[in-house]
Design a protein around this motif. Structure first.
Motif, PDB file in Angstrom:
ATOM      1  N   GLU A  32       2.398  12.040  -2.993  1.00 38.33           N
ATOM      2  CA  GLU A  32       3.820  11.498  -2.801  1.00 38.33           C
ATOM      3  C   GLU A  32       4.589  12.096  -1.837  1.00 38.33           C
ATOM      4  OE1 GLU A  32       5.178  10.361  -6.911  1.00 38.33           O
ATOM      5  OE2 GLU A  32       3.121  11.202  -7.376  1.00 38.33           O
ATOM      6  N   THR A  33       4.231  13.025  -1.236  1.00 36.89           N
ATOM      7  CA  THR A  33       5.263  13.868  -0.323  1.00 36.89           C
ATOM      8  C   THR A  33       4.838  13.992   0.932  1.00 36.89           C
ATOM      9  OG1 THR A  33       4.280  16.000  -0.890  1.00 36.89           O
ATOM     10  CG2 THR A  33       5.870  15.456  -2.274  1.00 36.89           C
ATOM     11  N   HIS A  46       8.352  11.208  -2.670  1.00 36.95           N
ATOM     12  CA  HIS A  46       9.071  11.552  -3.649  1.00 36.95           C
ATOM     13  C   HIS A  46      10.084  12.755  -3.404  1.00 36.95           C
ATOM     14  CE1 HIS A  46       9.694  13.926  -7.580  1.00 36.95           C
ATOM     15  NE2 HIS A  46       9.658  12.689  -7.965  1.00 36.95           N
ATOM     16  N   CYS A 104       5.808  15.323  -9.351  1.00 40.77           N
ATOM     17  CA  CYS A 104       5.203  14.352  -8.843  1.00 40.77           C
ATOM     18  C   CYS A 104       3.713  14.942  -8.021  1.00 40.77           C
ATOM     19  CB  CYS A 104       5.791  13.785  -7.274  1.00 40.77           C
ATOM     20  SG  CYS A 104       5.984  14.773  -6.040  1.00 40.77           S
ATOM     21  N   THR A 132       7.304   6.059  -6.805  1.00 36.75           N
ATOM     22  CA  THR A 132       6.488   6.666  -5.695  1.00 36.75           C
ATOM     23  C   THR A 132       5.201   6.972  -6.071  1.00 36.75           C
ATOM     24  OG1 THR A 132       7.185   8.791  -6.653  1.00 36.75           O
ATOM     25  CG2 THR A 132       8.630   7.850  -4.896  1.00 36.75           C
ATOM     26  N   ARG A 179       5.963   6.064 -11.770  1.00 37.90           N
ATOM     27  CA  ARG A 179       7.377   6.186 -11.192  1.00 37.90           C
ATOM     28  C   ARG A 179       6.944   5.377  -9.847  1.00 37.90           C
ATOM     29  NH1 ARG A 179       4.912  10.894 -11.790  1.00 37.90           N
ATOM     30  NH2 ARG A 179       3.542  11.548 -10.085  1.00 37.90           N
ATOM     31  N   ARG A 239       8.740  13.169   1.791  1.00 36.66           N
ATOM     32  CA  ARG A 239       9.698  11.920   1.608  1.00 36.66           C
ATOM     33  C   ARG A 239       9.857  11.565   3.166  1.00 36.66           C
ATOM     34  NH1 ARG A 239      12.402   8.390  -1.514  1.00 36.66           N
ATOM     35  NH2 ARG A 239      14.544   7.920  -0.853  1.00 36.66           N
TER      36      ARG A 239
END
Lengths: 417, 417, 417, 417
Positions: free
Chosen positions: B205-206, B195, B201, B395, B393, B208
């Motif tokens: 999810e991190t 993300h 989020c 991600t 979503r 990116r």
């Protein structure tokens, strides 16, 4: 809760009354429960209140209505599966440890089931030729057993809740000081044991038969909380030499260090009225056979045999701290002499639960009621503070496995002479 | 359930609305429950509905009100113990497998707790300097997760009841015939995964980061009940060569022979609307990772990696059979092309749930939210028929142990090129 | 143990020698065992020494002799049932946790079984057209794996015996002080990972493929006992925030408070040479993934990914405290620079054990060798003090569940840059 | 095995002989064992042969040598921990289920331990003032109990091995046809029960006391394999109405369908001589109390009370298929009249194992010998085909839990008159 029937009432009405008053008592015991309280099963031995209400109803449906009321149809055939407790010869049943997984039928539906069955049993009782009196009497006694279980079970359910809810507000005044324990001496004798006569009894109380007594003495009162606390403080739970082998294994596996509902400080206990100070003069309760036996050994005594207990109790009037006393907790007493034989706590005996010589179980599925449990259980006598008075008698044999603690079970000492 | 806020509303009102509409949705999902239904825990993975209602509330209380609302006092300090799920750094907590032993607090008391917390959060939201927006947004997303769990859990609770109650009456019309499954080919590539940007989020999810794709193909739709039934009928559950070692051990220990809610005849399944015929065109659901993996092997394919799935889904509009569709059950579709990426069922990927390179968990107790589960779990993607649309979503990384089956979890195939 | 073959030996003789020397090494490792020591299985993960000797033999019998030696007959058909480890496609097998219940076949009978199979394999190796070289090489590598397991298993067997027997008298001199730990910085890169070329490898090391590295640093040596003891003394086993969720659950269920073989005082440990003082400069060993991960978090670092480890190790000469060093225990070193990559202890990586992109398992039953374990296990790299030198390489992937501790498993730190 | 002592031998020599011949018999029973066979524990109830050899030796060391031989020192102080069975008051002990995890001490070391203790006991016996005769006699009787256990345990060990080894080659000729079962009628009576007089007995056989008999009949022979097979074929294991509640639960949990060592076809059974055809005329063996009780119910009979059995057996000569007969397996007989009371199989009685009225356990740690097991066990009477003749008597009370099946335990019927 219902007016006492006058002597002039016809028999049919008396049977009605006994049936209906028993049924109403069960419901009355649930008066203070919230809907959620009816659902929970806190351990496999415990059944949800909802289940007790339904199972006792199923008992009348299955054993009274189905065989005797022509054309009778159950409101829901699934109830036969859900509310059969352990009668394998009746058919498959819902697993005992999963009774707490059932949110349905709801409490309201169970109450409707009760009303439905009550209506039909009453109708059948009005037919004097129905021949169901003995079965209804059995059903009433069965329901009284579940009244006691309902209370011991809800006590356990509330006890595992960190909020420690009370079932009812109870009188919390401590007992008066108890008088010193004395022993009543008894000579060797041949006595008659077991039930005889016209009144109701369970099959396991029969046949009446001879038994031998050795010279012995039996305590005139129950062991108190204060006395048991001495045992705990003396390290009773750390001395393997005091315990049966299976008992010591249980102490270590379960990490037992005190009676079931006592707190760590040995100062407060959980009751049907919530947490309250331990009353040192009240009888100790919620101990297992293993604990009762270890305490007796520590005290230089032993537990009474059931023949010793029964032959003594047979001479006594049935009176004591029973359900109708409204205490719902064991209580001390100032009185002297032989006391507390009935009520307060069930008294563990040293007798394994076996059949009497010549025992014949009831015919059919009702034969599963008592006989099949005659293994790995010990006999308890005398009823407790949640036993209905009309349910108890000197010949009554209760039984639980030696590790069971969630019943109101306590200790009376005996010794050889 | 609430009117859509108009564009002219100030930010504070929008935050209110999102908070309140989420809180109301949770309660609305319980509309058809009886009081008894809120209490039951049918297995350790399941929590009672009452617990979900209280725990999501505790989350706001503990992480928003206590640190940010001066002088805040909880209505009952015991709730911090009872409704903390797994935040060890917050303190001791009630054991998860015992959530079904609590009849108290009652449903009404839990609803009062919700109202109490809602009132205080709203008051705090009205203070623009409170600095709680990010925490409230996290709490909203947390509550949405529990909306899904509440439904999957009550489905399980009802499924173990022989009466097979329905949560709601649902549309039971079968799906239209599904179009033949096709594979979408994809080239080797370096893609960005994870993300980025302003929207909410979860930490997992991190960051990116780059990932490599090998040439592969991915199925354009989900595996259907009809297709999975072929696997079952072909003896899929009796062929050890199809299964991972742990999977085969589970199959034999648990005696698995079909998806969780299918009946023995492979013709009906339990749904939130009660028992109904298996819809051969609807996506198969309630299969474990072990089953998804074995099915893929049987089909000469494999499961997609989460990088493959995400890079594909990133190009798609979020649409599908999600919570708002009101079906509450996976559904087939007549359409063609890449479909069913969002909604219907969570899609098992071949990716163990691990941190992304450079992952930093949230600070403080909230760091326990995701990171500590990064072991022995597999990633699922795409949301299900009970996932709120605003919650999902491309991600988004869901995760469950490979044996878990009580979620709406299904299968999308992939293969190497 | 055997003379090194001269360069002029024909290929057949070289194959003989490698086969026979491997087989002899296995037996030589048992030289100090008493007959009784071959029988015991101290936990399900452990196999009796007798079983290792027979299972490795069965491997040659089943995969080499039966398909390739016409008319071959097993000395006892029951051995196929008793000594198949986990090849379901071969047929039913004796249950793993019951390997310690078999007093028969005796050690002497197992040794006769070994001699019988050795004779037939040698005969087949002499036939240059037999086409069994690849299978024999696999069998040799398989047997080397069991040489390591034989030692880790007998170590566990002796460890649970209150008499604490030694497998052999070992050098007990403490290591020289270790040099301070430093980190080797590494840039982002695309690297090639996995095995390629002519030498032997297991299927799980293929295919060679690209992987991305992020900027990171990796420790130049292993974590020592002394360093790990600081973690223990700092309360590492009492801080839930350091642990993965499953790890914390394991710590509490198993009551872990130190590495597997350390004593309560954190001063002595059980070794293959019996109890001896903990060497503070030697690498810590017998820690689980959960412990390695928690230690790394406590140290402000993380574990290396297997791609990070392999790309670093690929540049190094294979050397270290391996089986042939004859230490049979991890050892500290005075040297500096990147060290201890091979030998001493298997190094837990942060990588779940999954297939490489495009992985194809071996055909037939041998496909069960590696692939089916690709779930719920973590990759370890580098070999240990009981790994044969010819068995290890940079691409070698070992794997164990995250709770496993009875292998020589330790910790190398890494961190993000 | 040793010459019978002549009447003119002095007492000291007779005591020597009895001690040494008992010790030698134990070792002789192990003559056919391989070293590996001494190590295995096939279930928690079973002990390795090596343990029996050492524990019986420890008994003499701890209860005879340590208190009575000044300056005595054990060859290894750890043996007191390893070979104490269950005497908590002696100190901590190695856990029973882990006896099979000990490869050391080796068999040779245990034999050396035996020789060491034998030498010292003999030396002490030669001192007429040592006052150890009663203790040595207890030790001899204790060792005889373990001779029986050694055989039943090694039988179980071999039975779980798929190779089905034989302990010895045994006579496998089938028995002659058994005569029809008849019942011996007995009147109501007051009888004396328990041991009195000069010979050795265990504390649990005392004190001798009165007991009441009801009119009953008792079978003149044991139930045969052929008769029990009819029960199995009639569906006895599928009829819950035949079983005690705990028995039925055990049948279902353990999936019992036949006696312990019978094969599925009900045609062969495992014996100390390996697998052999079931002899229809031999007494059924290796049935639990639950099975004996269910069989009796199926047969319209019951099991005898121990008082019934003892009062009958007291009139009989001790003779039968005991250890010295060298059959090591129950055998049928052509004879008529009351038979098989001693030897062949231990006979389950309907009597829970409880103390006799006025029972006093031995003083000190030896008080743990019998008394602490008086709960959840049933009494068996009469000895078996592996009981030494000098060990059994009419008053002897053996006891096992109702689910135990690995002893030579069988069935004699009785019924009320």
């Amino acid at each position: 809760m219902r007016p006492i029937p006058s002597a002039s009432q016809p028999a049919v009405t008396a049977a009605h009354d006994k049936f209906l008053s028993t049924r109403e008592t069960t419901v009355a015991l649930c008066r203070t429960l919230q809907t959620e309280d009816y659902v929970v099963q806190s351990m496999p031995d415990v059944s949800p209140a909802k289940w007790h209400l339904a199972h006792t109803t199923w008992f009348f449906e299955h054993f009274v209505l189905e065989p005797h009321l022509q054309g009778y149809r159950s409101p829901d055939p699934a109830y036969n599966y859900l509310f059969n407790s352990y009668y394998y010869t009746v058919g498959a049943m819902h697993a005992r440890p999963e009774r707490g997984l059932l949110s349905r039928p709801t409490v309201a539906e169970v109450m409707a089931y009760r009303a439905h069955i009550d209506k039909h049993v009453v109708r059948l009782l009005e037919n004097e030729n129905a021949g169901i009196d003995a079965l209804v009497t059995l059903g009433i006694n069965h329901e009284q057993q579940h009244q006691e279980l309902l209370l011991t079970d809800i006590k356990h359910v509330f006890s595992v809740n960190p909020l420690k809810p009370a079932w009812r507000e109870l009188d919390a005044s401590p007992s008066s000081p108890s008088q010193p324990l004395a022993f009543v001496g008894r000579d060797a004798a041949t006595v008659e044991i077991g039930h005889a006569g016209a009144g109701f009894c369970f099959d396991n109380e029969t046949p009446r038969h001879n038994a031998l007594l050795v010279p012995h003495a039996i305590a005139d009162r129950l062991v108190t909380n204060g006395e048991y606390r001495e045992f705990v403080r003396d390290g009773g739970y750390e001395m393997p030499e005091l315990w049966l082998s299976d008992g010591w294994a249980t102490v270590r596996q379960q990490n037992w260090r005190r009676p079931l509902y006592w707190n760590d400080a040995l100062e407060a206990e959980f009751t049907l009225g919530g947490m309250r100070d331990i009353d040192p003069n009240a009888p100790v309760s919620h101990v297992s056979y293993f604990e009762a036996d270890a305490y007796a050994r520590w005290a230089g005594a032993r537990l009474p045999a059931e023949t010793e207990w029964e032959s003594l109790a047979a001479e006594q009037v049935i009176d004591g701290n029973l359900l109708e006393a409204g205490r719902f907790h064991p209580a001390g007493t100032e009185s002297t002499g032989l006391r507390q034989l009935f009520g307060d706590v069930w008294e563990w005996t040293s007798s394994p639960y076996v059949s009497y010589p010549g025992f014949k179980p009831l015919a059919g599925s009702l034969g599963e009621y008592n006989g099949k449990f005659m293994c790995n259980q010990m006999v308890l006598r005398g009823g407790s503070c949640v036993t209905p008075r009309s349910h108890i008698r000197a010949t009554y044999r209760n039984f639980f496995p030696p590790h069971a603690r969630w019943q109101f079970s306590g200790i009376r000492l005996a010794r050889d002479l």
